[in-house]
Design an enzyme around this catalytic site. Structure first.
Site, mmCIF file in Angstrom:
data_model
loop_
_atom_site.group_PDB
_atom_site.id
_atom_site.type_symbol
_atom_site.label_atom_id
_atom_site.label_comp_id
_atom_site.label_asym_id
_atom_site.label_seq_id
_atom_site.Cartn_x
_atom_site.Cartn_y
_atom_site.Cartn_z
ATOM 1 N N HIS A 134 -10.626 -30.594 -27.233
ATOM 2 C CA HIS A 134 -9.714 -29.514 -26.810
ATOM 3 C C HIS A 134 -9.710 -28.392 -27.842
ATOM 4 O O HIS A 134 -9.818 -27.205 -27.486
ATOM 5 C CB HIS A 134 -8.309 -30.085 -26.629
ATOM 6 C CG HIS A 134 -7.241 -29.079 -26.409
ATOM 7 N ND1 HIS A 134 -6.704 -28.798 -25.168
ATOM 8 C CD2 HIS A 134 -6.579 -28.269 -27.291
ATOM 9 C CE1 HIS A 134 -5.776 -27.856 -25.292
ATOM 10 N NE2 HIS A 134 -5.679 -27.523 -26.571
ATOM 11 N N GLU A 135 -9.589 -28.743 -29.116
ATOM 12 C CA GLU A 135 -9.543 -27.721 -30.154
ATOM 13 C C GLU A 135 -10.868 -26.971 -30.284
ATOM 14 O O GLU A 135 -10.883 -25.744 -30.451
ATOM 15 C CB GLU A 135 -9.158 -28.351 -31.495
ATOM 16 C CG GLU A 135 -7.767 -28.960 -31.514
ATOM 17 C CD GLU A 135 -6.690 -27.995 -31.062
ATOM 18 O OE1 GLU A 135 -6.816 -26.778 -31.314
ATOM 19 O OE2 GLU A 135 -5.711 -28.445 -30.446
ATOM 20 N N HIS A 138 -11.088 -24.323 -27.689
ATOM 21 C CA HIS A 138 -10.419 -23.083 -28.081
ATOM 22 C C HIS A 138 -11.358 -22.200 -28.902
ATOM 23 O O HIS A 138 -11.385 -20.980 -28.746
ATOM 24 C CB HIS A 138 -9.163 -23.386 -28.903
ATOM 25 C CG HIS A 138 -7.958 -23.689 -28.085
ATOM 26 N ND1 HIS A 138 -7.530 -22.894 -27.036
ATOM 27 C CD2 HIS A 138 -7.049 -24.700 -28.162
ATOM 28 C CE1 HIS A 138 -6.423 -23.399 -26.506
ATOM 29 N NE2 HIS A 138 -6.116 -24.502 -27.178
ATOM 30 N N GLU A 206 -4.243 -22.991 -22.631
ATOM 31 C CA GLU A 206 -4.131 -24.432 -22.871
ATOM 32 C C GLU A 206 -4.754 -25.221 -21.725
ATOM 33 O O GLU A 206 -5.484 -26.204 -21.948
ATOM 34 C CB GLU A 206 -2.661 -24.823 -23.046
ATOM 35 C CG GLU A 206 -2.038 -24.343 -24.335
ATOM 36 C CD GLU A 206 -2.763 -24.872 -25.561
ATOM 37 O OE1 GLU A 206 -3.123 -26.067 -25.594
ATOM 38 O OE2 GLU A 206 -2.977 -24.084 -26.501
#
Length: 311
Positions: A134-135, A138, A206
């Site tokens: 997930h990070e 980003h 998100e």
């Protein structure tokens, strides 16, 4: 979202934040205050663009990993970065029991990923892989710069309001040309504006990072389980905080909490994978993150679709 689209959105947000700083400066100091705020906005925009990663990391007490330190963390990030076609980011650790993680940096070449010691203790490899994917999403989606810009300048606006409040209380106020009334408006509205600025960093980012991270690992369920564990741990800590206690892990009984600052810098709350201030913010309408339940449901919907496709 395309790289060009993110670039346009980033500089639009920079301009909007600079304009808000000038507006607040005008309320507090008239024309002279507007000029000072404009110069301050230009300087801060340049500083944040080039130093966004170090600002976020320093504000949250992160330190860079030493060679050979935390090989589990390093190995997972290295594997995911190679799979995503990204340069290896710098890795940081935050010595806090709250389980959380965030990424920062103006582009993939200057990216950093930070995790708390709490999340390393809480997660198994599958769940931690989901969080780190997930990070890195980003980073790949270039969400990190705009998030740090919003946090830094939003914090500056709140700081200006606090200084103005201090001056009104202890230094008197200038009622000429409505200056006192304007300062009062700024003191009341500026913190709200700072919160709205952070909400301007779309919640859709998100959702997008969840989807991209799940696609990167091929395991939406791993991230869904991680989010549920993070939500449970954050809610538990919120309850303990309201009781004036804190818990450093499942193996230790809660102990009285000594006086200390907020565990994680609230100006940077929206950078984290889950809101570190859950239970202390103003509710879902003003939350910097989408509801965990919705994020988990979207991920499990992806799992069901993958299962049907495989069948």
């Amino acid at each position: 979202m395309s790289s060009l689209g993110n670039t346009v959105k980033t500089f639009t947000l920079l301009a909007a934040l600079g304009g808000l700083l000038v507006f607040v400066g005008g309320l507090l100091g008239g024309r002279g205050g507007m000029v000072i705020a404009l110069l301050f906005a230009v300087a801060m925009n340049g500083l944040v663009y080039w130093k966004s990663d170090s600002l976020a990391l320093r504000a949250n007490g992160a330190r860079e990993l030493q060679p050979g330190e935390l090989p589990r963390f390093r190995s997972i990030v290295s594997s995911l970065a190679a799979r995503a076609g990204l340069p290896m980011p710098r890795l940081y650790i935050i010595d806090r029991p709250e389980p959380n993680a965030f990424a920062t940096g103006r582009n993939p070449e200057h990216a950093a990923v930070a995790v708390t010691t709490g999340i390393l203790d809480l997660m198994d490899d599958r769940q931690l892989t989901g969080v780190l994917a997930h990070e890195l999403s980003h980073v790949k989606n270039r969400d990190t710069l705009v998030g740090t810009i919003a946090a830094t300048i939003g914090g500056a606006i709140s700081f200006i309001a606090q200084m103005a409040q201090f001056q009104m209380i202890f230094g008197g106020r200038d009622d000429r040309q409505g200056g006192g009334f304007g300062a009062l408006i700024a003191i009341i509205l500026a913190p709200i504006a700072a919160l709205i600025i952070q909400l301007a960093v779309s919640r859709g980012r998100e959702y997008g990072a969840d989807a991209s991270g799940a696609a990167l690992t091929g395991d939406p369920e791993g991230l869904a389980e991680a989010l549920e564990r993070l939500e449970g741990a954050t809610k538990q800590r919120g309850i303990l905080a309201r009781l004036g206690r804190r818990d450093y892990g499942p193996s230790q009984a809660p102990t009285p909490a000594p006086a200390q600052a907020l565990a994680l810098n609230p100006a940077f709350a929206h950078l984290y994978i889950v809101n570190p201030l859950s239970g202390r913010d103003l509710g879902g309408l003003f939350s910097t993150h989408p509801p965990i339940e919705e994020r988990v449901e979207r991920l499990r919907s992806m799992s069901r679709q993958r299962g049907r496709s495989a069948a």
